[in-house]
Design a protein around this motif. Sequence first.
Motif, PDB file in Angstrom:
ATOM      1  N   TRP A 136       0.801  -1.208   0.000  1.00  0.00           N
ATOM      2  CA  TRP A 136       0.000   0.000   0.000  1.00  0.00           C
ATOM      3  C   TRP A 136       0.842   1.270   0.000  1.00  0.00           C
ATOM      4  N   ASN A 137       2.068   1.205   0.480  1.00  0.00           N
ATOM      5  CA  ASN A 137       2.902   2.404   0.466  1.00  0.00           C
ATOM      6  C   ASN A 137       3.336   2.798  -0.948  1.00  0.00           C
ATOM      7  N   ASP A 138       3.142   1.891  -1.929  1.00  0.00           N
ATOM      8  CA  ASP A 138       3.408   2.264  -3.324  1.00  0.00           C
ATOM      9  C   ASP A 138       2.275   3.086  -3.927  1.00  0.00           C
ATOM     10  N   LEU A 139       1.068   2.994  -3.321  1.00  0.00           N
ATOM     11  CA  LEU A 139      -0.106   3.647  -3.880  1.00  0.00           C
ATOM     12  C   LEU A 139      -0.516   4.912  -3.124  1.00  0.00           C
ATOM     13  N   TYR A 140      -0.215   4.942  -1.811  1.00  0.00           N
ATOM     14  CA  TYR A 140      -0.673   6.060  -0.981  1.00  0.00           C
ATOM     15  C   TYR A 140       0.483   6.648  -0.180  1.00  0.00           C
ATOM     16  N   ASN A 141       0.329   7.927   0.116  1.00  0.00           N
ATOM     17  CA  ASN A 141       1.300   8.607   0.966  1.00  0.00           C
ATOM     18  C   ASN A 141       0.996   8.325   2.434  1.00  0.00           C
ATOM     19  N   ASP A 142       2.034   8.282   3.251  1.00  0.00           N
ATOM     20  CA  ASP A 142       1.817   8.236   4.698  1.00  0.00           C
ATOM     21  C   ASP A 142       1.010   9.455   5.119  1.00  0.00           C
ATOM     22  N   SER A 143       0.259   9.333   6.225  1.00  0.00           N
ATOM     23  CA  SER A 143      -0.699  10.393   6.534  1.00  0.00           C
ATOM     24  C   SER A 143      -0.627  10.859   7.986  1.00  0.00           C
ATOM     25  N   TYR A 144      -0.658  12.207   8.142  1.00  0.00           N
ATOM     26  CA  TYR A 144      -0.871  12.840   9.444  1.00  0.00           C
ATOM     27  C   TYR A 144      -2.333  13.240   9.621  1.00  0.00           C
ATOM     28  N   LYS A 145      -3.139  13.029   8.591  1.00  0.00           N
ATOM     29  CA  LYS A 145      -4.529  13.487   8.612  1.00  0.00           C
ATOM     30  C   LYS A 145      -5.392  12.480   9.366  1.00  0.00           C
ATOM     31  N   THR A 146      -5.207  12.467  10.675  1.00  0.00           N
ATOM     32  CA  THR A 146      -5.916  11.506  11.513  1.00  0.00           C
ATOM     33  C   THR A 146      -6.377  12.180  12.801  1.00  0.00           C
ATOM     34  N   VAL A 147      -7.404  11.636  13.396  1.00  0.00           N
ATOM     35  CA  VAL A 147      -7.857  12.041  14.717  1.00  0.00           C
ATOM     36  C   VAL A 147      -8.456  10.808  15.384  1.00  0.00           C
ATOM     37  N   GLY A 148      -8.257  10.678  16.699  1.00  0.00           N
ATOM     38  CA  GLY A 148      -8.733   9.473  17.377  1.00  0.00           C
ATOM     39  C   GLY A 148      -9.290   9.768  18.750  1.00  0.00           C
ATOM     40  N   LEU A 149     -10.134   8.859  19.230  1.00  0.00           N
ATOM     41  CA  LEU A 149     -10.738   8.940  20.551  1.00  0.00           C
ATOM     42  C   LEU A 149     -10.561   7.597  21.241  1.00  0.00           C
ATOM     43  N   ASN A 150     -10.160   7.648  22.521  1.00  0.00           N
ATOM     44  CA  ASN A 150      -9.918   6.433  23.286  1.00  0.00           C
ATOM     45  C   ASN A 150     -10.629   6.524  24.628  1.00  0.00           C
ATOM     46  N   ILE A 151     -11.431   5.497  24.951  1.00  0.00           N
ATOM     47  CA  ILE A 151     -12.104   5.405  26.248  1.00  0.00           C
ATOM     48  C   ILE A 151     -11.699   4.088  26.892  1.00  0.00           C
ATOM     49  N   GLY A 152     -11.128   4.153  28.091  1.00  0.00           N
ATOM     50  CA  GLY A 152     -10.637   2.950  28.751  1.00  0.00           C
ATOM     51  C   GLY A 152     -11.251   2.743  30.125  1.00  0.00           C
ATOM     52  N   TYR A 153     -11.188   1.492  30.596  1.00  0.00           N
ATOM     53  CA  TYR A 153     -11.665   1.153  31.938  1.00  0.00           C
ATOM     54  C   TYR A 153     -10.778   0.071  32.525  1.00  0.00           C
ATOM     55  N   SER A 154     -10.395   0.258  33.792  1.00  0.00           N
ATOM     56  CA  SER A 154      -9.532  -0.712  34.472  1.00  0.00           C
ATOM     57  C   SER A 154     -10.363  -1.611  35.381  1.00  0.00           C
ATOM     58  N   PHE A 155     -10.125  -2.925  35.300  1.00  0.00           N
ATOM     59  CA  PHE A 155     -10.897  -3.887  36.088  1.00  0.00           C
ATOM     60  C   PHE A 155     -10.594  -3.807  37.584  1.00  0.00           C
ATOM     61  N   LYS A 156      -9.477  -3.202  37.976  1.00  0.00           N
ATOM     62  CA  LYS A 156      -9.102  -3.198  39.392  1.00  0.00           C
ATOM     63  C   LYS A 156     -10.070  -2.377  40.250  1.00  0.00           C
ATOM     64  N   TYR A 157     -10.957  -1.604  39.605  1.00  0.00           N
ATOM     65  CA  TYR A 157     -11.912  -0.804  40.349  1.00  0.00           C
ATOM     66  C   TYR A 157     -13.252  -1.517  40.532  1.00  0.00           C
ATOM     67  N   ILE A 158     -13.326  -2.779  40.114  1.00  0.00           N
ATOM     68  CA  ILE A 158     -14.513  -3.592  40.361  1.00  0.00           C
ATOM     69  C   ILE A 158     -14.300  -4.355  41.663  1.00  0.00           C
ATOM     70  N   ASP A 159     -15.172  -4.158  42.636  1.00  0.00           N
ATOM     71  CA  ASP A 159     -14.959  -4.671  43.989  1.00  0.00           C
ATOM     72  C   ASP A 159     -14.709  -6.174  44.024  1.00  0.00           C
ATOM     73  N   PHE A 160     -15.562  -6.965  43.355  1.00  0.00           N
ATOM     74  CA  PHE A 160     -15.447  -8.419  43.493  1.00  0.00           C
ATOM     75  C   PHE A 160     -14.262  -8.994  42.702  1.00  0.00           C
ATOM     76  N   LEU A 161     -13.636  -8.187  41.837  1.00  0.00           N
ATOM     77  CA  LEU A 161     -12.450  -8.632  41.106  1.00  0.00           C
ATOM     78  C   LEU A 161     -11.149  -8.157  41.747  1.00  0.00           C
TER      79      LEU A 161
END
Length: 300
Positions: free
Chosen positions: A139-164
């Motif tokens: 694919w690098n022969d057909l397209y240029n590398d890109s900075y035109k990106t935006v992302g969203l990340n939502i995470g959760y840690s299991f250590k905050y669940i009481d029974f775990l």
Amino acid sequence: MKTAFIITKIFFISFIFSDVIYAADDISIKVKKTKISWEDVKGAVKYRVNIKDINNKIILERDVKSSELNFVIPSGKYTIRIGAINKFGKIAAWSDWVDIVIKDDVPDKDKDIDKKIKYADVGLKFGIGFSFFDLLPEWNDLYNDSYKTVGLNIGYSFKYIDFLRSLTIFRFLGIELDTCFLQLNGKEGANRVESDMNIFITGGNLLISTDFDYPLNLIVRGGGGLAHTEQEFKKYDEFGVINDTAILKSTDYFYKMGISMEYCFLPGFFTEIGVDFYNIKYLANDFRSLRYLCLIGIKI
């Protein structure tokens, strides 16, 4: 005629003002400057304050004319009572013995940890940022590398669940929802077909994270999801003029794996840098790339 009276109410409030260091037999002793106050008792001309330590030994006995007293004692557990002295110099009545605790100040490091826990006691984190996609062959022969990106990340840690929480492994595990929009420009060339590509990627990850007390932690993740692709084709003639266009749409699954470093620069705030490998099962040819990401966000 002797006058007698009974104390009906005695209240006291303890405030820590400052540390006081003094030397006794070449040993430095850290003590607390504390103030107590109580309600005036009708008929009392003075008050006597007694303080006992945990060995039931009186370590302070003082007469005062006002209904308050400043004193200095080491940190620890004590009991206190207050007696009302009448005009004949006699103790008319005593209050009950009341427990008090003089505590050391929390060290700055511990305060920072407590603050961090306060901001992170739910276990959620939200991050937003930008990334750089480095395309891999073919694919690098057909397209240029890109900075035109935006992302969203939502995470959760299991250590905050009481029974775990009691299970050690869950101290290091968590999940993420990860979305990213990517725009790729095709490489130019005369007398050939080229295309631009827009990709919307969304999926979930399982992550393993270290749990250090200091603010820098390592995260390893793996997961997958769906990628929706819109590929716009442009056909050029021998003079470099576009004479035909077409759009191809496709939704395909992908898998990814990556590693990153997270740094909590303030309580409740973090920044994260890392790299992910993406493999999108796009039509006949797998679309492979490396994503170098930088996120900034909050923890709650």
